[in-house]
Every structure is written in structure tokens, then in C-alpha cells.
Scaffold this motif. Sequence first.
Motif, PDB file in Angstrom:
ATOM      1  N   MET A 277     -46.281 -33.443  23.368  1.00 16.86           N
ATOM      2  CA  MET A 277     -46.601 -34.174  24.590  1.00 16.86           C
ATOM      3  C   MET A 277     -47.624 -33.400  25.421  1.00 16.86           C
ATOM      4  O   MET A 277     -48.562 -33.995  25.965  1.00 16.86           O
ATOM      5  N   TRP A 278     -47.448 -32.091  25.522  1.00 12.39           N
ATOM      6  CA  TRP A 278     -48.370 -31.260  26.290  1.00 12.39           C
ATOM      7  C   TRP A 278     -49.779 -31.320  25.694  1.00 12.39           C
ATOM      8  O   TRP A 278     -50.773 -31.435  26.414  1.00 12.39           O
ATOM      9  N   GLU A 279     -49.868 -31.255  24.378  1.00 12.41           N
ATOM     10  CA  GLU A 279     -51.179 -31.310  23.710  1.00 12.41           C
ATOM     11  C   GLU A 279     -51.841 -32.666  23.916  1.00 12.41           C
ATOM     12  O   GLU A 279     -53.060 -32.748  24.079  1.00 12.41           O
ATOM     13  N   ARG A 280     -51.044 -33.721  23.933  1.00 13.00           N
ATOM     14  CA  ARG A 280     -51.618 -35.047  24.195  1.00 13.00           C
ATOM     15  C   ARG A 280     -52.141 -35.139  25.626  1.00 13.00           C
ATOM     16  O   ARG A 280     -53.224 -35.672  25.867  1.00 13.00           O
ATOM     17  N   LEU A 281     -51.368 -34.623  26.560  1.00 17.62           N
ATOM     18  CA  LEU A 281     -51.797 -34.644  27.957  1.00 17.62           C
ATOM     19  C   LEU A 281     -53.085 -33.848  28.153  1.00 17.62           C
ATOM     20  O   LEU A 281     -53.927 -34.210  28.983  1.00 17.62           O
ATOM     21  N   LEU A 282     -53.261 -32.794  27.388  1.00 16.66           N
ATOM     22  CA  LEU A 282     -54.488 -31.996  27.469  1.00 16.66           C
ATOM     23  C   LEU A 282     -55.660 -32.687  26.775  1.00 16.66           C
ATOM     24  O   LEU A 282     -56.809 -32.562  27.203  1.00 16.66           O
ATOM     25  N   THR A 283     -55.367 -33.415  25.706  1.00 11.42           N
ATOM     26  CA  THR A 283     -56.433 -34.032  24.909  1.00 11.42           C
ATOM     27  C   THR A 283     -56.964 -35.306  25.541  1.00 11.42           C
ATOM     28  O   THR A 283     -58.166 -35.598  25.463  1.00 11.42           O
ATOM     29  N   GLU A 284     -56.094 -36.090  26.173  1.00  8.97           N
ATOM     30  CA  GLU A 284     -56.497 -37.393  26.689  1.00  8.97           C
ATOM     31  C   GLU A 284     -57.634 -37.353  27.716  1.00  8.97           C
ATOM     32  O   GLU A 284     -58.472 -38.263  27.724  1.00  8.97           O
ATOM     33  N   PRO A 285     -57.729 -36.341  28.600  1.00  7.89           N
ATOM     34  CA  PRO A 285     -58.909 -36.298  29.473  1.00  7.89           C
ATOM     35  C   PRO A 285     -60.220 -36.239  28.700  1.00  7.89           C
ATOM     36  O   PRO A 285     -61.205 -36.878  29.095  1.00  7.89           O
ATOM     37  N   ARG A 286     -60.242 -35.507  27.597  1.00 12.07           N
ATOM     38  CA  ARG A 286     -61.448 -35.487  26.756  1.00 12.07           C
ATOM     39  C   ARG A 286     -61.701 -36.854  26.141  1.00 12.07           C
ATOM     40  O   ARG A 286     -62.849 -37.298  26.017  1.00 12.07           O
ATOM     41  N   VAL A 287     -60.624 -37.539  25.746  1.00 15.02           N
ATOM     42  CA  VAL A 287     -60.762 -38.878  25.177  1.00 15.02           C
ATOM     43  C   VAL A 287     -61.349 -39.833  26.209  1.00 15.02           C
ATOM     44  O   VAL A 287     -62.250 -40.630  25.908  1.00 15.02           O
ATOM     45  N   ILE A 288     -60.860 -39.757  27.450  1.00 14.45           N
ATOM     46  CA  ILE A 288     -61.332 -40.668  28.493  1.00 14.45           C
ATOM     47  C   ILE A 288     -62.799 -40.394  28.830  1.00 14.45           C
ATOM     48  O   ILE A 288     -63.578 -41.338  29.036  1.00 14.45           O
ATOM     49  N   ILE A 289     -63.179 -39.126  28.874  1.00 13.13           N
ATOM     50  CA  ILE A 289     -64.598 -38.804  29.091  1.00 13.13           C
ATOM     51  C   ILE A 289     -65.433 -39.334  27.928  1.00 13.13           C
ATOM     52  O   ILE A 289     -66.544 -39.858  28.119  1.00 13.13           O
ATOM     53  N   PHE A 290     -64.891 -39.238  26.720  1.00 12.15           N
ATOM     54  CA  PHE A 290     -65.585 -39.813  25.565  1.00 12.15           C
ATOM     55  C   PHE A 290     -65.742 -41.319  25.730  1.00 12.15           C
ATOM     56  O   PHE A 290     -66.811 -41.878  25.428  1.00 12.15           O
ATOM     57  N   TYR A 291     -64.715 -41.991  26.216  1.00 19.65           N
ATOM     58  CA  TYR A 291     -64.806 -43.433  26.462  1.00 19.65           C
ATOM     59  C   TYR A 291     -65.950 -43.739  27.436  1.00 19.65           C
ATOM     60  O   TYR A 291     -66.711 -44.699  27.237  1.00 19.65           O
ATOM     61  N   ILE A 292     -66.075 -42.937  28.495  1.00 25.77           N
ATOM     62  CA  ILE A 292     -67.132 -43.161  29.481  1.00 25.77           C
ATOM     63  C   ILE A 292     -68.507 -43.037  28.833  1.00 25.77           C
ATOM     64  O   ILE A 292     -69.381 -43.890  29.035  1.00 25.77           O
ATOM     65  N   THR A 293     -68.681 -41.985  28.027  1.00 25.21           N
ATOM     66  CA  THR A 293     -69.981 -41.810  27.347  1.00 25.21           C
ATOM     67  C   THR A 293     -70.227 -42.924  26.350  1.00 25.21           C
ATOM     68  O   THR A 293     -71.367 -43.355  26.159  1.00 25.21           O
ATOM     69  N   LEU A 294     -69.142 -43.417  25.731  1.00 24.69           N
ATOM     70  CA  LEU A 294     -69.295 -44.488  24.739  1.00 24.69           C
ATOM     71  C   LEU A 294     -69.685 -45.794  25.414  1.00 24.69           C
ATOM     72  O   LEU A 294     -70.506 -46.562  24.883  1.00 24.69           O
ATOM     73  N   LEU A 295     -69.127 -46.063  26.567  1.00 25.94           N
ATOM     74  CA  LEU A 295     -69.490 -47.268  27.312  1.00 25.94           C
ATOM     75  C   LEU A 295     -70.950 -47.217  27.771  1.00 25.94           C
ATOM     76  O   LEU A 295     -71.636 -48.244  27.788  1.00 25.94           O
ATOM     77  N   LEU A 296     -71.412 -46.025  28.125  1.00 26.68           N
ATOM     78  CA  LEU A 296     -72.787 -45.879  28.602  1.00 26.68           C
ATOM     79  C   LEU A 296     -73.782 -45.738  27.456  1.00 26.68           C
ATOM     80  O   LEU A 296     -74.959 -46.105  27.601  1.00 26.68           O
ATOM     81  N   TYR A 297     -73.304 -45.223  26.331  1.00 24.00           N
ATOM     82  CA  TYR A 297     -74.212 -44.980  25.192  1.00 24.00           C
ATOM     83  C   TYR A 297     -73.517 -45.416  23.896  1.00 24.00           C
ATOM     84  O   TYR A 297     -73.156 -44.605  23.062  1.00 24.00           O
ATOM     85  N   PRO A 298     -73.317 -46.721  23.725  1.00 25.36           N
ATOM     86  CA  PRO A 298     -72.552 -47.233  22.581  1.00 25.36           C
ATOM     87  C   PRO A 298     -73.414 -47.441  21.328  1.00 25.36           C
ATOM     88  O   PRO A 298     -73.582 -48.569  20.854  1.00 25.36           O
ATOM     89  N   THR A 299     -73.963 -46.370  20.808  1.00 23.10           N
ATOM     90  CA  THR A 299     -74.790 -46.499  19.608  1.00 23.10           C
ATOM     91  C   THR A 299     -73.896 -46.746  18.390  1.00 23.10           C
ATOM     92  O   THR A 299     -72.730 -46.332  18.352  1.00 23.10           O
ATOM     93  N   TYR A 300     -74.468 -47.354  17.393  1.00 23.06           N
ATOM     94  CA  TYR A 300     -73.727 -47.739  16.192  1.00 23.06           C
ATOM     95  C   TYR A 300     -73.067 -46.530  15.523  1.00 23.06           C
ATOM     96  O   TYR A 300     -71.950 -46.613  15.010  1.00 23.06           O
TER      97      TYR A 300
END
Length: 690
Positions: A277-300
Amino acid sequence: MIDKSNGFDLNLRFSVPDARTVAFAFIAIIMLLFAIYGKSFDGSWILDDELNIIQNKYIHLKTLTCDNIQKTFYGLDQKKITRPVVYFTFGINYFFGQLNPFGYHAVNLLIHFCSAIFLFLFIYRTLNLPRLKADYGSSSYSIALLATVFWAVNPVQVTAVTYIVQRMASMAGMFYIMSIYFYLMGRTDERRRRAIFFFILSAVSTLFAIGSKENAAMLPVSIYLFDLLLIQGINRENLSNNLKYVVIPAVVLLIILALFIDFSLIPGNYSIRPFSMWERLLTEPRVIIFYITLLLYPTYSRLMLNHDFIISSSMLDPWTTLAAILIILFCLSLAIFIAKRKPLISYCIIFFFLNHLIEGSFISLELAYEHRNYIPSMLFFVPLSIFIVNALDFFSYRRTLQFMITLLVSFVIAAQGHTVIMYNFIFSDPYILWSDNIEKAPNLSRPHNNLGDILWAYGLYDKAYQSYDKSYQLNRFNSLPMIAPPINNIGCYHYYYKNYNEALKHFEKALIIKPEHLPIWMNTARTQIQINDLEGAEGTIQKALLKWHANAELYAILSFIRLKQGEFDDALKKGRKTLSIDDGYTDVKRVMAEAYRHKGLYERAVYCLEQYTASYKNEMEGHLALIELYSITGQTEKLDSTIARVMVLKGSKSWNDLINEYNGDHAAHAYVPRKHAFLAIVKKNLLKDF
């Protein structure tokens, strides 16, 4: 000149009522979506579609009776109501088109279109609220349309639209935005009856949203913050007055979570994950930042069904963990800081992170999926659209710059539309889909295993084995028990090449890892039958029946085992049990026919085999058994036609070789002919081909 003073609606100068301008937006959105999602209709079944739709007999509605409809509400396990709205729509899809993917894709696209329309209406009405109208009212139409188009055509939404089972995400999103929109209409309507009507629609939409997917549970909080920030406004008096109302959305949210989430299972669920659970809580902020970059730069090259994420083990491993946490904290702090002066921007920021909270926090889900952005990203492009509109207005006297900005925006929309078309194309063929995923994330196990399934279906067994073995060797699964399927599949490979002892080792190993996977039990029993361990096979099936007590295929295998053990009456009993569960399971008819033959009930045996061969026209077993039975019962015309049918099926192979080859796999057959007696029957009726 294009600026705020003239309405800033791309200089179209509409002098018609709002209905006509809104109608233009509707038509533009539907034409655009149809153009870029037309390829989605070619999409096939993938991944969870199999379990939730193809194998889910409870949504296979043949009649729209109350009892059948009610069963769709209880999902797969039929124990509690599970995402009833979506499963019901799957049932309606099946009722009208059975398992033709076209109808399912059409409904998914319709849902996406409705989501876009209500998003446009919501943004448009919001920009014209008293607190916002002075800043955005004159350009509200353009901002709303641009933000909606940016959201609707963004390639990140493809998995929520084209991946059929992710109707759960898109339908939750549709009812989510409908609920907020209806709340807005009720909150701003001065006519009491109409306001009550809209509030009722909002409440119903909320129930439908949560009944589609549980991540819509943040909806009461979203509505509460919307009212506080954009309708009432942030000040000490409003904050003080609203403290008592915080309890209402909080209680609603807790009730929803209590109904749909068993919190006691969360620690247990983490036992099957490759992270804590701790590792997931640490990893998810990186995932969410990745989502932001993906929304702004959704290359194939960045889009795929299964993403490969390195798990964060500490704040600094990897270092981007701390950076991602700080970025999110900064964004939330900024949202709070500007809440009074820029409430709309503040709300858009909070909306994004708030609606990632359920799937992006402590619940033991897999780490990252693109479809999780469907709701959170709905207001993501509003600030960007405001910036673009203001830039066009700022350069109202520089037509060249206006033209360049317009051209750039058009290019971005066109480029994203093209990416959507490309992304939809890979969904049209599972082989392309998984090959693409492997190319982009080569170290994940699941895509290799799924590609192996496709290769196996194509008859490329050796290449399929290589994919299964690669999947097993990598051992990079989102869920630890998921290593069982490639082990099971390697067992199937050995079974196919008649290496039964090796196959049994793999099946037993897979069974230890994932005993809840029914096909492994069946494969184990079938292999035990092949090595003549009938007692072991019976024990395997009896254990499986303790969990799947109403499974027709298990009873069919048990019927076969009892036949091989010479227990013909019990074989018939288990065969009837099979048909009582599923009257379309005609494979068991060959077992029942052989039991009847041994009991001397030849007419019944013939009846069963004729039903079997009607369903399995190219299976040799039924035709060979009928040759002997037609000879016994003196049905010469049927005997002649059946012999002719076998001659077509066997091709150039001699009758002697045919029987030798067939009897070589006698453990798999209910009917095993006595070679010389059988050939004598054929020879009597046929004076050639010997």
C-alpha cells in the motif's frame, strides 16, 4: 475584427437564439467524433470483454423479463449488485445484436457523444454564472466548444470508448457530468418546480453514475465544491455557513463507499500485488503527473493498453517520486490560493485531482490505465481554452498572429484526431494491439501472454509457446496470480503435443497459484483422463464442483469420466444434469449416446448422436459412432450417407489408417470402435477404398 467585444465566436456574429448556436455545437461535435471514431466500429473483443460480456451468461438476454433483467444487475458472481447500469446496457446490446461487436461500439460512441454534449452545456452555463459572466460570458460559447473538443478528441479517451467493457468508465462519466449540469440548472432556476425537477434529475444521474462505476463516488464532493466556489464564492461568511453542509456530502460519500467497497479486503488484496500500500501511495503521484503529460502530449508512441511503471520504493527511489508529490502539492496549494480571485481555474485544478483520488490512492488496484482519466480530464482543458481565447482577443489587431494561433489550434485538433484514428486501428485486431503493446512496453508479461493466445488461435503453436514462455520468464504482472495463465498455457502446449506428464506438471503448478481459475481445473482433469488416472480426474472435478456447482462443462467432463469407468447409468445422470444447466451443451450427447449404446438402447443412442452431429458436422467421432449404430438398427440409407460423409472428411486417408489414428487417441473419445468389426461394416456397404 475578432475580440470579446463582438462575442468572440469566431466572428460568426450569431444573431439567433442560443438554441441554434448550441445546435451548431452539437452537429460539429458529432461529425468530428464520427470522423475520428469511425474505425472503432471495427474493434474486436479484448481482455476483460471476454469475461464480462462473452462468457457472462447473465447479460445474454433473450427475453426482457423482470427476472432476466434483474440478473444483469448482479454482475459476474450474482452475489451483490455490481455496476448494474452498465451490465444492463450490455444485456440490451446482446438482446438486439447478440455478440456482434458493432452494436456495442455504437453504444459506446453514443455515450461519448452525450458526454461531450453535456460537458459543453455545463461549461457554457458555468461561464455565464453571475460570478463568472463578466470575465467569460462574452466568449463563453467559444471557450466551452474549444474545451469540449479538446477533451472529446484527446486520444487518451480512446480506451474508454473503443475498449467495450470500459463503457463502465465512459457511462459513469456521462452521468457524472449530467448530474453536475442538472444541479447547475436547478441551482440557478428561479422557478421552484423547475428547480426541483432538475435536482431530481441530478440525484437520479448521480445514482446512475455510481451504478456504472464506483469512481463516480466523488460526485457529491464535486457538486459541493462547485456550489461553494462558483455559485456562492469563497469568503469567511460562506465558509462558516457551509461548514454544516459539509456533513451532507461526507455522509453520502461514506455511504457510497460502504456499499461498494469492502475495506477489510484492502490489506488482503495487496497480498496479490507486486507492491505494498505504501509503495502504491508513493507511485501514484508519478502516475498522475504522467497522466497530465499524456493529456497535453498524447503522441501515438506513448499510448497503450498496459503501461509499464517502475514502483516507487521510497521518496527518492526513483527521485521523480518526490518531484511528483511536490508538483501535486504545489498545484493544490495554487488552487486554494487563487480560489477567491480565479474560482473557475481553482475548481478545474481541484476537479482533476479530486476525481483521481479513489483510483489513485490506497485502494489496491493496478497502477495505471488511460481510461481512468475520462472523468478527471473533463475540465482539464478549460484553463487552456480560456488562455487561447484571451490570446486571440489580445491579438485582435494582429490578424496574422490570430491566424497563426487559429492554425496551430486547428493543427493540434487534427493531429489528435489522426492519433485517435491510428489508436483505433490497433484495436481492430488483437494481434496488432498486443504486438504494439509489446513494442512499447517489452518488459511486461501480460501482453506477451495475450499475444500467445492470438498466435495459438491462428494455429501457430510453437510461436505461441515462445510468447507464453517469455511472459513466464519476465514475471512482470500487475497481479501475482496472473503468472498462472502462462503456466497453464504452456501446459496446453505440452498437452497438444501429447506430452501429458509435462502438461500435468504445469496444470498442477498453475492450480496451486490460481485455484479460482476454472479452465485450469478442467485442463488438469482432461490430462488425468489421458494418462488413465480416472480416479484422480474424478477427484479434480468433484473439487471444482464445490465452487462451481452449476457449471455444465464440469458435469459433462464428470459424465465422460463415469462412462470410462463403466458406470453408464451415472454417466447418463450426469449428462442430464449437464443439459438441465445448459440445454445447448450438445457435446455431452456423444457421451450419453455411448452410454445408451452399452445399455442396448440403440434408438436413444442414435437420437443423441444425430443431435451431436448436427452441431459438430465435421467431428469424426459422431459419424463413426453412427455408422455402427445405423448398421445395428438397419437404417441403410442413413448408413450410406454417413459413410459418404466420412469419406469426405477423411480425404485420401485409408479407412484402416483412419481408425488406427482415431483409436490412437482413444482416451479423448466416448466412442472407440472395434477396428475389425467396424471395418467389416464399411466393407459390406462399400466395395472400394481398401
